[in-house]
Design an enzyme around this catalytic site. Structure first.
Site, PDB file in Angstrom:
ATOM      1  N   GLN A   1       4.177   7.114   2.111  1.00 36.29           N
ATOM      2  CA  GLN A   1       3.876   6.124   3.144  1.00 36.29           C
ATOM      3  C   GLN A   1       3.708   4.766   2.476  1.00 36.29           C
ATOM      4  O   GLN A   1       2.941   4.636   1.515  1.00 36.29           O
ATOM      5  CB  GLN A   1       2.583   6.517   3.872  1.00 36.29           C
ATOM      6  CG  GLN A   1       2.728   7.722   4.764  1.00 36.29           C
ATOM      7  CD  GLN A   1       3.455   7.384   6.050  1.00 36.29           C
ATOM      8  OE1 GLN A   1       2.864   6.816   6.955  1.00 36.29           O
ATOM      9  NE2 GLN A   1       4.729   7.737   6.149  1.00 36.29           N
TER      10      GLN A   1
ATOM     11  N   ARG B   1       0.584  14.704  14.658  1.00 33.68           N
ATOM     12  CA  ARG B   1       1.519  14.129  13.679  1.00 33.68           C
ATOM     13  C   ARG B   1       1.641  14.990  12.415  1.00 33.68           C
ATOM     14  O   ARG B   1       0.973  15.994  12.267  1.00 33.68           O
ATOM     15  CB  ARG B   1       1.070  12.721  13.295  1.00 33.68           C
ATOM     16  CG  ARG B   1      -0.371  12.631  12.822  1.00 33.68           C
ATOM     17  CD  ARG B   1      -0.731  11.185  12.472  1.00 33.68           C
ATOM     18  NE  ARG B   1      -2.122  11.081  12.075  1.00 33.68           N
ATOM     19  CZ  ARG B   1      -3.106  10.717  12.882  1.00 33.68           C
ATOM     20  NH1 ARG B   1      -2.863  10.399  14.138  1.00 33.68           N
ATOM     21  NH2 ARG B   1      -4.354  10.664  12.435  1.00 33.68           N
ATOM     22  N   ASP B   2       2.473  14.525  11.501  1.00 30.93           N
ATOM     23  CA  ASP B   2       2.643  15.079  10.154  1.00 30.93           C
ATOM     24  C   ASP B   2       3.324  16.445  10.150  1.00 30.93           C
ATOM     25  O   ASP B   2       2.781  17.445   9.664  1.00 30.93           O
ATOM     26  CB  ASP B   2       1.285  15.173   9.418  1.00 30.93           C
ATOM     27  CG  ASP B   2       0.505  13.871   9.483  1.00 30.93           C
ATOM     28  OD1 ASP B   2       1.141  12.825   9.718  1.00 30.93           O
ATOM     29  OD2 ASP B   2      -0.724  13.889   9.315  1.00 30.93           O
TER      30      ASP B   2
ATOM     31  N   LEU C   1       0.818  -1.214   0.000  1.00 31.94           N
ATOM     32  CA  LEU C   1       0.000   0.000   0.000  1.00 31.94           C
ATOM     33  C   LEU C   1       0.850   1.261   0.000  1.00 31.94           C
ATOM     34  O   LEU C   1       1.786   1.376   0.776  1.00 31.94           O
ATOM     35  CB  LEU C   1      -0.873   0.012   1.265  1.00 31.94           C
ATOM     36  CG  LEU C   1      -1.714   1.261   1.449  1.00 31.94           C
ATOM     37  CD1 LEU C   1      -3.185   0.924   1.345  1.00 31.94           C
ATOM     38  CD2 LEU C   1      -1.456   1.906   2.786  1.00 31.94           C
TER      39      LEU C   1
ATOM     40  N   ASP D   1       0.018   8.588   1.843  1.00 34.82           N
ATOM     41  CA  ASP D   1       0.406  10.014   1.785  1.00 34.82           C
ATOM     42  C   ASP D   1       1.754  10.270   1.104  1.00 34.82           C
ATOM     43  O   ASP D   1       2.737   9.588   1.410  1.00 34.82           O
ATOM     44  CB  ASP D   1       0.597  10.595   3.191  1.00 34.82           C
ATOM     45  CG  ASP D   1      -0.522  10.305   4.135  1.00 34.82           C
ATOM     46  OD1 ASP D   1      -1.473   9.613   3.765  1.00 34.82           O
ATOM     47  OD2 ASP D   1      -0.417  10.774   5.278  1.00 34.82           O
TER      48      ASP D   1
ATOM     49  N   GLU E   1      -5.341  16.304   9.524  1.00 35.22           N
ATOM     50  CA  GLU E   1      -4.135  15.597   9.119  1.00 35.22           C
ATOM     51  C   GLU E   1      -3.366  16.427   8.087  1.00 35.22           C
ATOM     52  O   GLU E   1      -3.948  17.237   7.351  1.00 35.22           O
ATOM     53  CB  GLU E   1      -4.493  14.231   8.533  1.00 35.22           C
ATOM     54  CG  GLU E   1      -5.088  13.286   9.567  1.00 35.22           C
ATOM     55  CD  GLU E   1      -5.172  11.843   9.077  1.00 35.22           C
ATOM     56  OE1 GLU E   1      -4.788  10.953   9.829  1.00 35.22           O
ATOM     57  OE2 GLU E   1      -5.634  11.614   7.948  1.00 35.22           O
TER      58      GLU E   1
ATOM     59  N   SER F   1       3.819  10.324   8.468  1.00 36.62           N
ATOM     60  CA  SER F   1       4.029  11.390   7.480  1.00 36.62           C
ATOM     61  C   SER F   1       4.826  12.585   7.979  1.00 36.62           C
ATOM     62  O   SER F   1       4.895  12.850   9.182  1.00 36.62           O
ATOM     63  CB  SER F   1       2.677  11.872   6.967  1.00 36.62           C
ATOM     64  OG  SER F   1       2.131  10.861   6.156  1.00 36.62           O
TER      65      SER F   1
HETATM   66  C1  FRU Z   1      -2.979  10.390   6.641  1.00 34.14           C
HETATM   67  C2  FRU Z   1      -2.267   9.708   7.800  1.00 34.14           C
HETATM   68  C3  FRU Z   1      -1.312  10.650   8.518  1.00 34.14           C
HETATM   69  C4  FRU Z   1      -0.318   9.707   9.127  1.00 34.14           C
HETATM   70  C5  FRU Z   1      -0.190   8.664   8.058  1.00 34.14           C
HETATM   71  C6  FRU Z   1       0.097   7.280   8.548  1.00 34.14           C
HETATM   72  O1  FRU Z   1      -3.413   9.506   5.689  1.00 34.14           O
HETATM   73  O2  FRU Z   1      -3.192   9.160   8.706  1.00 34.14           O
HETATM   74  O3  FRU Z   1      -1.929  11.509   9.434  1.00 34.14           O
HETATM   75  O4  FRU Z   1       0.907  10.310   9.431  1.00 34.14           O
HETATM   76  O5  FRU Z   1      -1.422   8.666   7.355  1.00 34.14           O
HETATM   77  O6  FRU Z   1       0.306   6.424   7.444  1.00 34.14           O
END
Ligand code: FRU
Length: 486
Positions: free
Chosen positions: A62, A165-166, A43, A46, A224, A106
């Site tokens: 990701q 996160r991110d 898979l 992001d 996100e 991410s």
């Molecule tokens: C968005 C998300 C981010 C996270 C990542 C994990 O799709 O949920 O917030 O960092 O995917 O794969």
């Protein structure tokens, strides 16, 4: 669909050999794309760490290697010289420290002279599966391996939930400081952005506060992938709000949009001058991020995941799923609206301008000039013109309705199969980019766009269009290497 246990999803990849057979199995799938970035196996979701470093564009995404499931995430690395031809480089960041034991989530990148730094979320979970997100950094060495800092830049803020996160890193010329925006959720379960600053890239980070966005205090449950750019004299805030419905998007609770406005770092306030607007009106577009290191005042470069969290796609059966959108050059017009254009080098993929005979090559561009009045475009129909992705433009309402339910291969029926595509000025032109299992449509030079996964069956390679429209079809060449590199 194959079921994975948690241990299977979070298994650490020790050697490329462990997934070689999987790659051999999927590489010839009829849905593998020609000019969209896609995972070697498993898979992809992001886009991460999108940056121009020297003359090279670096992008990560990701990645879960084992199958089309969310599990232990890696940053898979690809590079390009022109935003169109992409080369697989293998794993850029792996989950291999205590701070990221359950995935490198991410984040973004920053090019500083000769060095390239990655800022990511270390997804730590303890033995009871309790999550602690860390904001971490690493240097990407020229051989493609990453040297992680021994300690995170900072941990989670105690006043917010585990959803923090991110990191989006950027330099503010005005404040002479670096900032990091973090997507977050407060204890009332509202989506927020947390702001951190430092005058050095890899140390000294301090919490500045929560970003105030007047009018958006209660707008979804988690924001996100925040991203901010200063272009065309305006500030552009992008994020992906979750846990809320949005008009015209059925049961989906994941959206991706932008606001144009003014960012005031003294009061930590982003004042919208244009309300939250969807970045793309299609079924599958999420977690968009702008490249850093572009150093231009007049445009930014955007990419997104063609996919949505919680959705499922037919290639899951083949143990892979998800691709990246085409890179889009974005500007802001006098109405504070985003204008999105495909990267210029895409034109170099045109093989020939074929006869517009109603058949659809697997990878192609359709340029359609439209005359006044209502208009129909049906893509991936059967030979008799029935079925397919059906689009009807109502000229009085300046809007398309789009219905994917007549396609043979239906998926995410319960999320939504009917959508709309607003046309902000009377319809004159459509540019349609088809790539085996995706379609990206640019309306009136990019005033609005529509992106979706589609999985046409053998008999669905035709289109119909209203009389009077002028269609040019270009078959497009392969531009992603798709080689097995881990
Ligand atoms: C968005 C998300 C981010 C996270 C990542 C994990 O799709 O949920 O917030 O960092 O995917 O794969």
């Amino acid at each position: 669909m194959r079921q994975f246990t948690r241990d299977e999803r979070y298994r650490v990849l020790k050697s490329a050999d462990e997934i070689r057979d999987l790659y051999e199995k999927i590489k010839d799938s009829e849905y593998r794309q020609e000019y969209h970035i896609q995972p070697v196996t498993g898979l992809s979701s992001d886009p991460n760490g999108f940056v121009k470093h020297g003359d090279t564009w670096h992008l990560f995404y990701q990645w879960t290697p084992w199958g089309a499931v969310h599990g232990l995430k890696y940053w898979y690395h690809v590079t390009s010289e022109d935003l169109v031809h992409w080369k697989n480089e293998g794993i850029g960041l792996a989950a291999d420290t205590e701070y990221d034991n359950k995935g490198v989530h991410s984040g973004s990148a920053y090019s500083a002279d000769d060095e390239l730094y990655l800022f990511y979320t270390g997804n730590h979970r303890d033995e009871n599966w309790v999550r602690t997100p860390y904001t971490c950094a690493a240097e990407l060495r020229s051989d493609g391996t990453a040297a992680k800092l021994s300690k995170p830049l900072f941990g989670p803020h105690p006043d917010y939930t585990e959803h923090q996160r991110d990191p989006k890193i950027f330099w503010s010329q005005e404040k002479n400081k670096f900032y990091i925006f973090i997507g977050a959720q407060n204890k009332e379960l509202q989506g927020k952005i947390l702001v951190y600053s430092s005058d050095r890239l890899l140390e000294g980070w301090k919490f500045e506060g929560e970003l105030k966005v007047p009018g958006y205090e209660a707008f979804g449950g988690m924001w996100e992938c925040p991203s901010i750019e200063h272009i065309c004299g305006k500030d552009l805030l992008i994020f992906s709000p979750q846990y809320m419905k949005y008009p015209g998007r059925g049961e989906s609770t994941n959206h991706n949009g932008y606001m144009v406005g003014r960012m005031d770092f003294d009061t930590l306030t982003f004042t919208p001058e244009r309300e939250f607007t969807l970045l793309d009106y299609g079924f599958d577009f999420y977690a968009a991020q702008c490249a850093s290191g572009v150093n231009a005042e007049d445009h930014a470069v955007l990419i997104a995941w063609i996919g949505l969290p919680d959705n499922h796609y037919p290639t899951e059966e083949e143990d892979w799923e998800g691709s990246q959108s085409m890179c889009r050059i974005i500007t802001i017009d006098e109405n504070n609206r985003l204008i999105q254009r495909p990267a210029e080098a895409l034109k170099s993929l045109r093989i020939s301008s074929g006869k517009a005979d109603g058949t659809l090559p697997h990878a192609c561009e359709l340029d359609i000039d439209v005359s006044d009045g209502d208009f129909d475009l049906n893509l991936f129909t059967k030979e008799d013109g029935s079925g397919g992705l059906r689009m009807h433009y109502n000229s009085a309402e300046l809007c398309f309705t789009v219905d994917k339910s007549p396609l043979d291969m239906r998926f995410n029926e319960k999320v939504f199969e009917q959508a709309y595509l607003p046309v902000f000025t009377p319809l004159r032109k459509l540019e349609v980019f088809i790539d085996r299992s995706s379609v990206e449509i640019f309306c009136n030079g990019g005033e609005s766009t529509f992106t979706a996964h589609v999985f046409p069956t053998e008999r669905e390679h035709f289109y119909t269009v209203s009389d009077g429209a002028e269609v040019t079809v270009y078959e497009l060449k392969k531009a992603v290497t798709d080689e097995f590199k881990v």
